[in-house]
Design a protein around this motif. Sequence first.
Motif, PDB file in Angstrom:
ATOM      1  N   MET A  69      32.052  81.657 -45.226  1.00  0.00           N
ATOM      2  CA  MET A  69      32.014  81.465 -43.941  1.00  0.00           C
ATOM      3  C   MET A  69      33.559  80.786 -43.603  1.00  0.00           C
ATOM      4  N   PHE A  70      33.962  79.925 -44.549  1.00  0.00           N
ATOM      5  CA  PHE A  70      35.190  79.204 -44.109  1.00  0.00           C
ATOM      6  C   PHE A  70      36.337  80.432 -44.669  1.00  0.00           C
ATOM      7  N   VAL A  71      36.130  81.113 -45.645  1.00  0.00           N
ATOM      8  CA  VAL A  71      37.059  82.465 -45.833  1.00  0.00           C
ATOM      9  C   VAL A  71      37.232  83.050 -44.793  1.00  0.00           C
ATOM     10  N   LEU A  72      36.269  83.494 -43.950  1.00  0.00           N
ATOM     11  CA  LEU A  72      36.076  84.296 -42.735  1.00  0.00           C
ATOM     12  C   LEU A  72      36.794  83.834 -41.855  1.00  0.00           C
ATOM     13  N   MET A  73      36.709  82.308 -41.497  1.00  0.00           N
ATOM     14  CA  MET A  73      37.108  81.512 -40.398  1.00  0.00           C
ATOM     15  C   MET A  73      38.648  81.713 -40.521  1.00  0.00           C
ATOM     16  N   GLY A  74      39.045  81.635 -41.923  1.00  0.00           N
ATOM     17  CA  GLY A  74      40.710  81.503 -42.057  1.00  0.00           C
ATOM     18  C   GLY A  74      41.227  82.909 -41.994  1.00  0.00           C
ATOM     19  N   VAL A  75      40.494  83.913 -42.168  1.00  0.00           N
ATOM     20  CA  VAL A  75      41.048  85.308 -41.957  1.00  0.00           C
ATOM     21  C   VAL A  75      41.200  85.714 -40.445  1.00  0.00           C
ATOM     22  N   LEU A  76      40.146  85.454 -39.804  1.00  0.00           N
ATOM     23  CA  LEU A  76      40.203  85.673 -38.392  1.00  0.00           C
ATOM     24  C   LEU A  76      41.085  84.680 -37.700  1.00  0.00           C
ATOM     25  N   ALA A  77      41.524  83.400 -38.181  1.00  0.00           N
ATOM     26  CA  ALA A  77      42.365  82.697 -37.354  1.00  0.00           C
ATOM     27  C   ALA A  77      43.760  83.209 -37.618  1.00  0.00           C
ATOM     28  N   GLU A  78      44.025  83.908 -38.948  1.00  0.00           N
ATOM     29  CA  GLU A  78      45.422  84.469 -38.964  1.00  0.00           C
ATOM     30  C   GLU A  78      45.484  85.746 -38.378  1.00  0.00           C
ATOM     31  N   LYS A  79      44.476  86.351 -38.148  1.00  0.00           N
ATOM     32  CA  LYS A  79      44.487  87.750 -37.430  1.00  0.00           C
ATOM     33  C   LYS A  79      44.842  87.336 -35.857  1.00  0.00           C
ATOM     34  N   ALA A  80      44.285  85.911 -35.661  1.00  0.00           N
ATOM     35  CA  ALA A  80      44.407  85.618 -33.893  1.00  0.00           C
ATOM     36  C   ALA A  80      45.787  85.064 -33.776  1.00  0.00           C
ATOM     37  N   ARG A  81      46.719  84.990 -34.757  1.00  0.00           N
ATOM     38  CA  ARG A  81      48.188  84.850 -34.385  1.00  0.00           C
ATOM     39  C   ARG A  81      48.290  83.233 -34.159  1.00  0.00           C
ATOM     40  N   ILE A  82      47.428  82.168 -35.054  1.00  0.00           N
ATOM     41  CA  ILE A  82      47.505  81.247 -34.697  1.00  0.00           C
ATOM     42  C   ILE A  82      48.644  80.370 -35.486  1.00  0.00           C
ATOM     43  N   ALA A  83      48.863  81.266 -36.439  1.00  0.00           N
ATOM     44  CA  ALA A  83      49.978  80.624 -37.349  1.00  0.00           C
ATOM     45  C   ALA A  83      51.361  80.772 -36.479  1.00  0.00           C
ATOM     46  N   GLU A  84      51.710  81.926 -35.901  1.00  0.00           N
ATOM     47  CA  GLU A  84      52.769  82.051 -35.328  1.00  0.00           C
ATOM     48  C   GLU A  84      52.900  81.125 -34.336  1.00  0.00           C
ATOM     49  N   ASP A  85      51.818  80.669 -33.331  1.00  0.00           N
ATOM     50  CA  ASP A  85      51.789  79.600 -32.176  1.00  0.00           C
ATOM     51  C   ASP A  85      51.943  78.303 -32.786  1.00  0.00           C
ATOM     52  N   VAL A  86      51.632  77.721 -33.951  1.00  0.00           N
ATOM     53  CA  VAL A  86      51.874  76.529 -34.438  1.00  0.00           C
ATOM     54  C   VAL A  86      53.117  76.206 -34.823  1.00  0.00           C
ATOM     55  N   PHE A  87      53.929  77.472 -35.760  1.00  0.00           N
ATOM     56  CA  PHE A  87      55.110  77.456 -35.864  1.00  0.00           C
ATOM     57  C   PHE A  87      56.052  77.131 -34.800  1.00  0.00           C
ATOM     58  N   VAL A  88      55.974  77.939 -33.753  1.00  0.00           N
ATOM     59  CA  VAL A  88      56.862  77.825 -32.637  1.00  0.00           C
ATOM     60  C   VAL A  88      56.628  76.302 -32.011  1.00  0.00           C
ATOM     61  N   LEU A  89      55.561  75.788 -31.939  1.00  0.00           N
ATOM     62  CA  LEU A  89      54.959  74.487 -31.153  1.00  0.00           C
ATOM     63  C   LEU A  89      55.690  73.630 -32.325  1.00  0.00           C
ATOM     64  N   GLY A  90      55.819  73.729 -33.555  1.00  0.00           N
ATOM     65  CA  GLY A  90      56.368  72.831 -34.590  1.00  0.00           C
ATOM     66  C   GLY A  90      57.598  72.733 -34.209  1.00  0.00           C
ATOM     67  N   HIS A  91      58.379  73.911 -33.878  1.00  0.00           N
ATOM     68  CA  HIS A  91      59.916  73.631 -33.816  1.00  0.00           C
ATOM     69  C   HIS A  91      60.277  73.132 -32.415  1.00  0.00           C
ATOM     70  N   ARG A  92      59.229  73.330 -31.298  1.00  0.00           N
ATOM     71  CA  ARG A  92      59.633  72.600 -30.049  1.00  0.00           C
ATOM     72  C   ARG A  92      59.469  71.051 -30.328  1.00  0.00           C
ATOM     73  N   LEU A  93      58.825  70.609 -31.006  1.00  0.00           N
ATOM     74  CA  LEU A  93      58.323  69.157 -31.228  1.00  0.00           C
ATOM     75  C   LEU A  93      59.279  68.386 -32.121  1.00  0.00           C
ATOM     76  N   LEU A  94      59.872  69.386 -33.091  1.00  0.00           N
ATOM     77  CA  LEU A  94      60.439  68.633 -34.068  1.00  0.00           C
ATOM     78  C   LEU A  94      61.750  69.222 -34.586  1.00  0.00           C
ATOM     79  N   HIS A  95      62.359  69.924 -33.444  1.00  0.00           N
ATOM     80  CA  HIS A  95      63.858  70.625 -33.707  1.00  0.00           C
ATOM     81  C   HIS A  95      64.846  69.798 -33.665  1.00  0.00           C
ATOM     82  N   ARG A  96      64.851  68.523 -33.106  1.00  0.00           N
ATOM     83  CA  ARG A  96      65.869  67.646 -32.862  1.00  0.00           C
ATOM     84  C   ARG A  96      65.984  66.828 -34.212  1.00  0.00           C
ATOM     85  N   PHE A  97      65.171  66.870 -34.919  1.00  0.00           N
ATOM     86  CA  PHE A  97      65.472  66.235 -36.394  1.00  0.00           C
ATOM     87  C   PHE A  97      66.205  66.796 -37.231  1.00  0.00           C
ATOM     88  N   PRO A  98      66.841  66.296 -38.201  1.00  0.00           N
ATOM     89  CA  PRO A  98      67.659  66.946 -39.288  1.00  0.00           C
ATOM     90  C   PRO A  98      66.456  67.920 -39.982  1.00  0.00           C
TER      91      PRO A  98
END
Length: 485
Positions: A69-98
């Motif tokens: 169940m945890f494996v399936l949840m992780g795979v489905l989360a990846e296909k839902a492009r969650i990783a791309e979203d959090v990467f963009v959000l991370g940049h928006r929050l942290l891009h002013r730091f070195p």
Amino acid sequence: MEPIVLIVIAGAVLILLALLATGIPVAFALATSGSLGLFVLSGSDIAASTLGNLPYQSTAKVTLVIIPMFVLMGVLAEKARIAEDVFVLGHRLLHRFPGGLALASLFACAAFGAVSGSSVATTATIGRMSIGQMQKYGYSTSFAAGVVAAGGTLSFLIPPSIVLVVYALLTGESVGRMLTAGIIPGIITVIVFGILIIGRAMLKPELVGLPPREQRAARVPAMVGAAAGSSRGTAPGDPATSAGTDNEHQLDADDQLFDQLAQKRKGYAGAFKIAILFTVVIGGIYTGILTATESAAIGATVALIMLLLDGFKLGRRELLRTIRDSFAEAASVSSFIFAILIGASIFTFFLVSAGAPREFAAWVIGLDPPPHLVVLLLLALMIPLGMFLDSLSILLIVVPLAYPVVTGLGFDGIWFGILMIKLVELGLITPPVGMNVFVLAGTKGVTLEDAFRGIIWFIPMEIVIVLILFTFPELVTWLPNLIRG
């Protein structure tokens, strides 16, 4: 223990090591060495009967449903492009730091690890996305690879972690308490890694695409002159002005890309999805409303709904293909894990039949060593094992021997489990067989040498974190002790 039993145990261990050295899959190596040990120790009749029943008995448990169940949840989360979203959000929050892009990658690894549970999957997913962008804007390849490889290990610590679940099932500890125990150590790890990234970016700006410190120091007079010229109305094309704004242009270069990405995907959707999944899984366990198995099943269902909602933009045919691929990938990963569980159960049954865990615990305690020294030695054993074995195999081999010793000395089993996982994490990035490093090799032009050179800075940081958790056990045990269920 009788000498003949010691000889049989030593022979089985040597056979296991020899099979692993030949490249045979770990599951078959464990099963083969354990089976041979059982035949020699107990005879053919008992061994045959055991081998006929043990694979079923070791996997026919309701609690093991949590793994697929945890494996399936992780795979489905990846296909839902969650990783791309959090990467963009991370940049928006942290891009002013070195080192803002590197911090965004670390943030994405931590956030995606909260729904993935697989270190290799997190490393591969975030690596495909972030390393190319860091290279594009002047980041050192080795630095970029090191950040992603180290960040990928967070999936083993931040729940829902499959490795934490396996440890709980092996020891009889509460799965819910084990999962929540990884939250605070995971946050500490993110903070320590983030400080390292910022520190290196400040001390060696060329790692993050900025001019070296010497060149920037030489430009200070020009920058001062540019500022003065600006107050006098200097034209925008003046050389002094251009020299003074080089760094500013470099700092803002990667912002342009993510501003474009953010027009389509603001990143907040990914954070919202992760928050929902994390609340369902950990919140349900923490409040006692759901068992660990129920929370895993509901988490997988919610992830599927998220994929369906996100996938309507793809079209019916593409959506169905994505769902089919997700279930096939989850089945493949789950089968691999269960194969190792079966092989390890055979080898562990042989060790228990020979009395190895009991005798080992009695021998260690009989030496009357300082208890904390025993724990440190057992933890130190994880480092060389992690250089040659995958994390799941290490747990399945070592936990039956080490857990009775540690709990017999009066230590908390959950605290020891988190420390073990931290050392297993270290094995994922330690040469010669750092799994996360090999996953990144070849990604976006990353060589094996680049990846190992970049990861070397994170190894001492991992050891520092282990020492912090070792010295202050409450950082691990406080949150699990508050669970209501």
